[in-house]
Design a protein around this motif. Sequence first.
Motif, PDB file in Angstrom:
ATOM      1  N   UNK A  53      24.234   2.063  73.365  1.00  0.00           N
ATOM      2  CA  UNK A  53      23.258   1.232  72.655  1.00  0.00           C
ATOM      3  C   UNK A  53      22.022   2.031  72.266  1.00  0.00           C
ATOM      4  N   UNK A  54      21.623   2.970  73.079  1.00  0.00           N
ATOM      5  CA  UNK A  54      20.494   3.825  72.730  1.00  0.00           C
ATOM      6  C   UNK A  54      20.811   4.640  71.471  1.00  0.00           C
ATOM      7  N   UNK A  55      21.969   5.275  71.465  1.00  0.00           N
ATOM      8  CA  UNK A  55      22.363   6.085  70.301  1.00  0.00           C
ATOM      9  C   UNK A  55      22.596   5.210  69.078  1.00  0.00           C
ATOM     10  N   UNK A  56      23.171   4.034  69.288  1.00  0.00           N
ATOM     11  CA  UNK A  56      23.456   3.154  68.154  1.00  0.00           C
ATOM     12  C   UNK A  56      22.158   2.664  67.521  1.00  0.00           C
ATOM     13  N   UNK A  57      21.152   2.338  68.344  1.00  0.00           N
ATOM     14  CA  UNK A  57      19.860   1.918  67.799  1.00  0.00           C
ATOM     15  C   UNK A  57      19.215   3.041  66.994  1.00  0.00           C
ATOM     16  N   UNK A  58      19.311   4.258  67.479  1.00  0.00           N
ATOM     17  CA  UNK A  58      18.758   5.391  66.750  1.00  0.00           C
ATOM     18  C   UNK A  58      19.522   5.630  65.451  1.00  0.00           C
ATOM     19  N   UNK A  59      20.832   5.412  65.483  1.00  0.00           N
ATOM     20  CA  UNK A  59      21.631   5.620  64.278  1.00  0.00           C
ATOM     21  C   UNK A  59      21.199   4.671  63.164  1.00  0.00           C
ATOM     22  N   UNK A  60      20.916   3.433  63.538  1.00  0.00           N
ATOM     23  CA  UNK A  60      20.512   2.465  62.522  1.00  0.00           C
ATOM     24  C   UNK A  60      19.230   2.921  61.837  1.00  0.00           C
TER      25      UNK A  60
END
Length: 138
Positions: free
Chosen positions: A90-97
Motif C-alpha cells: 500500500x505504501x508503494x501503491x500510494x506513491x505510484x498513484x
Amino acid sequence: MLPEALLVVPLFAIFRRFDLLNSLHGLILADTAFALPVVALILKGAIDGVPRELDEAARVDGSRPPTVLARIILPLIAPAIAAAAVIAFFSAWNEYVFAATIQTIMAVGLLFTLPAVAFYLFAQRYVVSGMTAGAVKG
C-alpha cells in the motif's frame, strides 16, 4: 524513519546526480527506502516473538539452521510477513498513484482501487491467522 517531506530535497539532488529522475529505477529505490524500515521493525518484532525453545528443540533433533528457518520460524512468522507485505504494497501503491500521470479522476480511482482490493483479498487469510498460537505449551 524520517518524514518523507524532510528527504525530498536531498533525495532529488541524489537522484539528479545519478540520473534517476523520471525513471522506474528511481521510483523503486525511493519506495524501497521508505518502506524498508517499517517492514524491518514488523519482522523483528515477529522473530523476537518466536520462542527460543522451538529453535533449540529443532537443533537437538538434528535440524540444521536453514531447515529450522524454513520449517519452523518462517511458518510461525507468516502472518507478520503478510502484514509487512500489505503495508509495503500500500505504501508503494500510494506513491505510484502520485508518480504516474493519468488523465481522468475515474481512471485513477479504478487503477488505485482494484489492485489494492485484489491484493487484500489474497493476503487477508495470512494476516488474520495467529502468529505462534499453540506453538509452545504454557
